[in-house]
Scaffold this active site. Structure first.
Site: not given
Ligand code: NAD
Ligand code: MG
Length: 372
Positions: A132, A252, A256, A263
């Site tokens: 974990r 954030r 990109n 992509h």
């Protein structure tokens, strides 16, 4: 709100900066592998360290890292995963988890990711789920990993259905970037990393963009001083963005820039045809073109970006991809919210926004930077 400290090219670079995430804060060091034993973090010592690397990087650098770690750990083990994107899958993850269990690793084990973004993502995800969650340290050895993937806590693997579909946010305990290891990086990989460095200029920092224009020759020569400024600045910007929005709920997304088009190019041309950074370079040109057409960005920036990419030996004309297919792929991009494509656009140099644009303009932007 996003706050990035001012860029100072002339100032002597600090060898450590930090990413401010409350109790998950951590330092980013720029220094030689051999000194990694000096890491101040108290928890980075103990019974067992496991270095995860690959068959390309391990023969070059693992012995130096292992020697450095022996000053802090009673035992240091090496695990070699496969090279390349194929390593980001269940079998390599299982091999790492199995090795940890065989070694009797408990929650005090510390993993060290010695390699590029692939090893970082794989090791980080193993660290996120073993018992974990255990500690790990990023020791990035590609330019892309040093300026992008090692900072920010995104970890994961691919599925046959798509890249990075399984993963976790798990921040490292520290990032340790040795600029000298970039000396053995193949030229094409190095240039692909530069695309992600260049990315930070248009979306966040006009002064850094201008610095890159003045220093691209030095960067192409892998000059240590120039690299120090570039890597440090890229990490500073990424750290500020991640600190403002750790889980990509908003700002954030500006990281990109060029990635929606990029992509689609990667998927449409078949993975492997273009390196990720090469696709991002082409995507940045298309996103800048779209910013000119949709938001009235000064078209001079387009020329500046193109010549900077050319000097970094990055492609500036995309191979032909059917325009309808291109749009379709962008709609399927996991960053596109329900059918409408939200592009990262730049209204002015140094600022980014997330916004939709008419398909007709996007098609013009694609055509302007593609082979016909
Ligand atoms: P990579 O890890 O595959 O490395 C590229 C190649 O360079 C590999 O063959 C590697 O063995 C070799 N190499 C690495 N260091 C070397 C060195 N110092 N000398 C010689 N050869 C060396 O590719 P990458 O571009 O570093 O990373 C790409 C991966 O990163 C992708 O899987 C991508 O999804 C991921 N990524 C993750 C994030 C994130 O936030 N987690 C961000 C961007 C990219
Ligand atoms: Mg990227």
């Amino acid at each position: 709100a996003l706050e990035i400290q001012a860029f100072e090219a002339g100032s002597p670079p600090p060898h450590a900066l930090s990413i401010d995430l409350g109790d998950r804060s951590y330092p980013i060091h720029i220094g030689q592998l051999d000194w990694l034993g000096c890491l101040a973090e108290a928890q980075l010592g103990g019974r067992l360290a496991v270095v995860i690397s690959n068959p390309v990087v391990a023969p070059l650098y693992s012995s130096r890292l292992i020697s450095a770690l022996r000053t802090r750990f009673a035992a240091v083990e090496l695990h070699v995963a496969p090279d390349g994107e194929v390593a980001k899958e269940w079998s390599s993850l299982q091999a790492i988890l199995g090795k940890l269990a065989d070694l009797g690793a408990d929650r005090d084990v510390v993993l060290f990711a010695l390699g590029g973004g692939v090893i970082g993502d794989l090791t980080g995800f193993a660290a996120a789920i073993y018992m974990r969650g255990v500690c790990f340290v990023q020791v990035p050895t590609t330019l892309l990993a040093q300026v992008d993937s090692s900072v920010g806590g995104k970890t994961g693997i691919n599925l046959p259905q798509g890249k990075n579909l399984v993963g976790a946010f798990h921040q490292p305990q520290a990032v340790w970037a040795d600029l000298d290891v970039l000396g053995t990086l193949p030229a094409r990989e190095y240039s692909a990393g530069l695309a992600e460095v260049i990315k930070y200029g248009p979306v966040a920092d006009p002064a850094f963009f201008a610095w890159l224009e003045r220093n691209m020759d030095a960067l192409m020569a892998r000059d240590h001083t120039a690299l120090m400024t570039a890597v440090r600045r890229a990490c500073e910007i990424k750290a500020a963005v991640v600190a403002a929005d750790e889980r990509e709920g908003g700002v954030r997304a500006i990281l990109n820039f060029g990635h929606t088009f990029g992509h689609a190019l990667e998927a449409g041309l078949g993975y492997g045809a273009l390196l990720h950074g090469e696709a991002v370079a082409l995507g940045m040109l298309m996103a800048t073109e779209l910013s000119v057409r949709a938001l009235g960005l000064d078209s001079q920036l387009l020329q500046r970006l193109k010549s900077l990419l050319e000097r970094a030996q990055l492609p500036v004309r995309a191979p032909y991809l059917d325009p309808e297919r291109f749009l379709q792929l962008m709609r399927g991009d996991k960053k596109a919210a329900a059918g409408s494509i939200r592009y990262v656009l730049i209204p002015v140099l140094g600022q980014a926004c997330l916004q939709v644009a008419p398909d007709a303009l996007a098609l013009e932007a694609i055509a302007s930077h593609s082979a016909s």
